[in-house]
Scaffold this motif. Structure first.
Motif, short mmCIF file in Angstrom:
data_model
loop_
_atom_site.label_atom_id
_atom_site.label_comp_id
_atom_site.label_asym_id
_atom_site.label_seq_id
_atom_site.Cartn_x
_atom_site.Cartn_y
_atom_site.Cartn_z
N VAL A 1 -14.25 -10.90 1.54
CA VAL A 1 -12.45 -10.65 1.50
C VAL A 1 -12.92 -12.45 1.83
CG1 VAL A 1 -10.46 -10.27 2.16
CG2 VAL A 1 -11.74 -8.88 1.84
N ASN A 2 -13.59 -13.63 3.05
CA ASN A 2 -12.73 -14.38 3.12
C ASN A 2 -13.76 -15.66 1.84
OD1 ASN A 2 -11.28 -13.74 5.38
ND2 ASN A 2 -13.09 -14.50 6.87
N LYS A 3 -14.76 -14.90 1.74
CA LYS A 3 -15.04 -15.94 0.36
C LYS A 3 -14.14 -15.93 -0.98
CE LYS A 3 -18.64 -18.51 -1.74
NZ LYS A 3 -18.45 -18.09 -2.83
N ASN A 4 -13.99 -14.69 -1.49
CA ASN A 4 -13.16 -14.25 -2.58
C ASN A 4 -11.60 -15.29 -2.35
OD1 ASN A 4 -15.00 -12.67 -4.35
ND2 ASN A 4 -13.79 -11.16 -3.26
N MET B 1 -9.60 -10.69 -4.55
CA MET B 1 -11.07 -10.61 -5.04
C MET B 1 -11.21 -11.39 -6.96
SD MET B 1 -13.20 -8.07 -4.37
CE MET B 1 -12.57 -7.03 -2.38
N ARG B 2 -12.11 -11.78 -7.64
CA ARG B 2 -12.14 -12.65 -8.42
C ARG B 2 -11.86 -11.80 -9.07
NH1 ARG B 2 -13.76 -17.96 -8.12
NH2 ARG B 2 -13.01 -18.06 -9.87
N GLU C 1 -3.01 2.50 7.61
CA GLU C 1 -2.05 1.74 8.12
C GLU C 1 -3.37 0.81 6.64
OE1 GLU C 1 -1.72 0.62 11.85
OE2 GLU C 1 -0.49 2.01 12.04
N LEU C 2 -4.54 0.79 6.78
CA LEU C 2 -5.54 -0.09 5.94
C LEU C 2 -5.19 -0.31 4.53
CD1 LEU C 2 -7.78 0.05 8.02
CD2 LEU C 2 -6.26 -1.32 8.94
N LEU C 3 -5.39 -1.91 4.05
CA LEU C 3 -5.69 -1.75 2.96
C LEU C 3 -7.44 -2.62 2.25
CD1 LEU C 3 -5.73 -2.27 0.12
CD2 LEU C 3 -4.74 -4.72 -0.24
N LYS C 4 -8.20 -1.06 2.19
CA LYS C 4 -9.60 -1.35 2.10
C LYS C 4 -10.33 -2.89 1.02
CE LYS C 4 -11.15 2.03 3.96
NZ LYS C 4 -12.08 3.50 4.69
N GLY C 5 -10.88 -3.50 1.05
CA GLY C 5 -11.46 -4.44 0.55
C GLY C 5 -11.80 -3.89 -0.50
#
Length: 427
Positions: free
Chosen positions: A23-26, A209-210, A313-317
């Motif tokens: 996620v960080n790299k994207n 996301m790319r 509560e989460l948005l999953k990668g």
């Protein structure tokens, strides 16, 4: 032109293989592509991201060696590190390992050397270690910074009167960070309540996301239906209801055209047994490289994304990754969860763990509809609603708005109150 950004993110792919790192790299790739000037401090390397070009500025061989030996279970290197780490923690009574201390000291010095008055610093956590170099430098020479939180910080064990190390670190940002960002509104709400944050300065930026040029399009003459799951086997998510639904579905005639593939990155023997009992003819793959996983996603007709009751509560990668390819999603979740909200916006299927036979019935219906032209047309049209909200342009614009807000608020460039960006609260 937005301010230059310095990013402190311990987890960045490919140095780290986690979902957090991807996620960080994207996110970094998107900002770089849009023209942002970025200097990135990560686990083993420091990078410059500029105009779509990545350049490694510095490689930290000592950190890489210490990390490798700290993960080994045997050998002289492993023994030496364990002894060194034990002695270090005993002598200095430190809350950090020797590896963590070396990394923080080096990166704090680099941050102190490179930061200018024009820069805004972003810390991306987890791990919370990404905050520490920032705090160390900030205490000597304050600057505007933003904290991005992709997952709850030990939320199940939260007690303001008895915070653990990670929670104490995050709490230190309460009065000095200019803003906090989260991938979902529910997580922003939870963290704001727990830590008494100013909710007006807690913004939502979905996982990055790319862009994928060729989105999924079903060949309606195709007979087989490929279901794909990728990622961690969460025992709290793979419930008895889900298992019983899979067993019942696989006894149906329509199941004969369905191929189930599970690509597991984290699992144990019990997880493998669970899957083999649930889907005897399923395909299991383990610890594939990211490029191999993406090739499987391109061939999928449906992505399984599975929620635990603890994940509401989460948005999953993995969910956002499926959306970015335009692939239909079958979400095994709970009503009113963030996943439920996103999947409905996207035009796909939410099946609920706590409603008997809901997963089973909706799986039958999905397989029956996958070659229905009307259903596919509706899906193709509706998915654009969600894709617009996670587009590269949206992610870059939201990031730039918050960066400018943080910079102006820190330096109080306007006499009136700095207005926070609006409409950054989805999902």
């Amino acid at each position: 032109m937005t301010n230059p950004i310095i990013v402190v993110a311990y987890a960045v792919h490919p140095d780290q293989k986690s979902s957090e790192a991807i996620v960080n790299k994207n996110w970094l790739d998107i900002l770089s592509k849009k023209g942002s000037v970025l200097y990135v401090i990560s686990a083993f390397n420091n990078y410059s991201f500029k105009a779509g070009v990545i350049k490694r500025i510095k490689k930290h061989k000592t950190n890489a060696l210490l990390y490798k030996t700290s993960k080994q279970n045997k050998g002289l290197g492993s023994l030496a590190y364990k002894v060194l780490n034990t002695l270090y923690k005993m002598v200095f009574r430190s809350n950090y390992t020797f590896l963590e201390t070396v990394w923080v000291k080096k990166q704090a010095k680099i941050l102190n050397d490179i930061i200018t008055q024009e820069d805004v610093v972003w810390s991306r956590i987890l791990p919370t270690l990404s905050i520490v170099p920032i705090l160390n430098v900030y205490n000597k020479r304050p600057f505007p910074f933003i904290v991005n939180v992709n997952d709850p910080i030990n939320a199940s064990g939260f007690n303001m009167n008895n915070l653990d190390r990670d929670q104490r670190l995050f709490f230190q940002t309460k009065d000095i960070a200019q803003a906090w960002t989260f991938p979902s509104s529910k997580l922003a709400d939870r963290m704001a309540i727990n830590y008494n944050l100013d909710r007006q300065r807690c913004f939502v930026i979905p996982h990055a996301m790319r862009k994928v040029e060729n989105l999924y399009k079903r060949n309606i003459e195709k007979i087989t239906v490929n279901f794909l799951y990728t990622g961690t086997f969460y025992k709290s998510a793979f419930t008895d209801e889900f298992k019983n639904s899979l067993i019942a579905f696989n006894k149906l005639d329509c199941a004969k055209v369905v191929n189930f593939t599970f690509v597991l990155s984290q699992f144990d023997d019990e997880s493998v047994t669970w899957l083999k009992e649930s889907i005897p003819n399923g395909t299991l793959k383990f610890k594939l490289e990211r490029e191999e996983v993406l090739e499987l996603v391109k061939k999928a007709d449906c992505m399984f994304v599975v929620d635990s009751i603890l994940h509401s509560e989460l948005l999953k990668g993995k969910l956002v990754e499926a959306l970015s390819f335009g692939v239909p999603v079958f979400a095994v979740t709970y009503q009113d969860s963030i996943m439920d909200k996103v999947v409905k916006t996207y035009g796909s299927v939410s099946a609920y763990q706590n409603i008997e036979d809901d997963i089973f019935n909706k799986m039958k219906l999905f397989v029956a509809n996958i070659n229905n032209e009307d259903w596919l047309s509706t899906f193709y049209n509706q998915r654009t609603n969600a894709l617009d909200k996670i587009s590269e342009d949206y992610i870059a614009d939201a990031t730039n708005l918050i960066t400018t807000f943080a910079y102006q608020r820190f330096y109080k460039e306007q006499q009136e109150t700095i207005q926070a960006p609006k409409q950054l609260n989805w999902p």
